[in-house]
Design an enzyme around this catalytic site. Structure first.
Site: not given
Ligand SMILES: *Cc1c(COP(=O)(O)O)cnc(C)c1O
Length: 394
Positions: A61, A210
């Site tokens: 952790r 992403k």
């Molecule tokens: C997807 C996204 C988030 C959130 O991230 P997660 O990995 O889904 O928790 C925050 N900011 C932006 C610009 C995003 O596209």
């Protein structure tokens, strides 16, 4: 670069270009075995030699070598000093907002990822954090929102989904002058195209789900800073919330990063072609894309980024056409998220921005005719052909 013994003996590889750093990471290979692919340390805990003698790792952790390799690599790529890998982008944002104390005031981009809005509105507001949404691409609006309690600017640039661009250098200077910190959500452009810490920001945050991961297969988040005090704060948050990224997921991101530059180049190329094509379509009323020379913030974009990314938003002529596109896309998938190899089309008003109040969405232009597309790595002619048949086919 040759290291055959020590997990702490890594270099910043400043003599290497970005592409080489992305591949060779911090340690790159495993110093103990020479394994070229950094190992997945699938362990909860670590054995000690004797009382007071730790290998540097005690419990996963707190620290795990695979997560550490990812964090160090991200720090190298964003040109920060420390990075923290979380179980999601939202978890990274949660940890960041705990920097604020009750009574503090926060300024945020007005069209921001819906989940970030939710964190502030439903959680931190309850604990006494005050906030103001402004169009961060308009400096006067930011200045007007400042109070004597303002402690943080949270900038998303380009914004999701309206593609507005904020001047990171100017806003970071302004924040510094009032004793506030600047956080930049760099999810859309990644350090390959934009490095906010070099422009004066204090923290960069990513939904690594992403482009960093890049394959639509891992939920993850990363925060990078060059500020010791913020780093110490983040370390305690990660340790206390227990939301550090797991070893296997960390490894997937290490692997994703190796191809980040070539993926971003192709996302960038493909998106440019699709954005231009969309503009020629009679049923498309407006295209939002930061790479258009007539985009209102184009000069700022050229000043602070080296690419436009793979994201495009557009408004159709009617809700009926939107419905038809979402039903008829074939290779392109109607799904949330972005930044992966697959082209995904999203309906922000009912997906990513579901929790943003209707009047606010209307004011921003996120209406029922509005679509967002994350251009993938397929052949661009296939992407266009699919959009064409979905939009214009019989
Ligand atoms: C997807 C996204 C988030 C959130 O991230 P997660 O990995 O889904 O928790 C925050 N900011 C932006 C610009 C995003 O596209």
């Amino acid at each position: 670069m040759k290291n055959f013994s020590n997990y702490n003996d890594y270099s910043l590889k400043k003599d290497l270009a970005f592409e080489s750093r992305a591949i060779h990471g911090a340690l790159g290979n495993d110093p103990m075995t020479g394994a070229v692919s950094f190992p997945i340390f699938q362990t909860a805990t670590f054995r000690h030699k004797a009382l007071g003698q730790s290998t540097g790792y005690d419990y996963s952790r707190l620290q795990n070598p695979t997560r550490q390799e990812l964090e160090r690599t991200m720090a190298i790529l964003e040109e920060g000093t420390e990075a923290f890998a979380f179980s999601s982008g939202q978890a990274a944002n949660m940890a960041l907002f705990t920097w604020l104390n009750p009574g503090d005031h926060l300024i945020l981009s007005d069209d921001i990822y819906g989940g970030t809005f939710r964190i502030v509105d439903t959680i931190f507001h309850k604990y006494g954090v005050d906030y103001t949404y402004v169009d961060m691409s308009e400096l006067d609006q930011v200045k007007a929102a400042i109070t004597d309690k303002t402690k943080m600017f949270f900038i998303e640039t380009p914004t999701n989904p309206m593609m507005k661009v904020a001047d990171i250098r100017v806003l970071s200077d302004l924040a510094k002058s009032i004793g506030a910190i600047t956080v930049v959500d760099n999810t859309f452009l990644t350090p390959y195209f934009q490095r906010p810490l070099t422009l004066g920001a204090d923290v960069v945050v990513h939904s690594a789900t992403k482009y960093i991961g890049g394959h639509n297969d891992t939920i993850s988040g990363i925060a990078v800073t060059n500020n010791e005090e913020i780093a110490a704060h983040m370390k305690i948050q990660l340790k206390s919330h227990g939301n550090g990224l797991a070893a296997l997921d960390s490894w997937l991101l290490i692997r994703g990063l190796k191809t980040l530059p070539i993926r971003m180049d192709r996302h960038n190329e493909n998106a440019k072609v699709v954005a231009e094509w969309l503009r020629t379509q009679p049923k498309v009323k407006k295209v939002y894309y930061v790479g258009f020379p007539d985009h209102k913030d184009y000069e700022v974009t050229l000043k602070q980024t080296s690419g436009f990314g793979g994201m495009i938003s557009f408004e159709m002529d009617s809700f009926e056409t939107v419905e038809r596109i979402l039903e008829r896309v074939d290779m392109i998938m109607f799904a949330e998220s972005l930044g992966g190899t697959e082209t995904l089309i999203t309906y922000p008003t009912r997906q990513t921005h579901e929790d943003v109040p209707m009047d606010r969405k209307e004011a921003l232009g996120i209406n029922d005719k509005f679509l967002r597309i994350s251009i993938g790595l397929e052949n661009v002619n296939d992407i266009i052909r699919d959009l064409d048949q979905a939009m214009n086919g019989k």
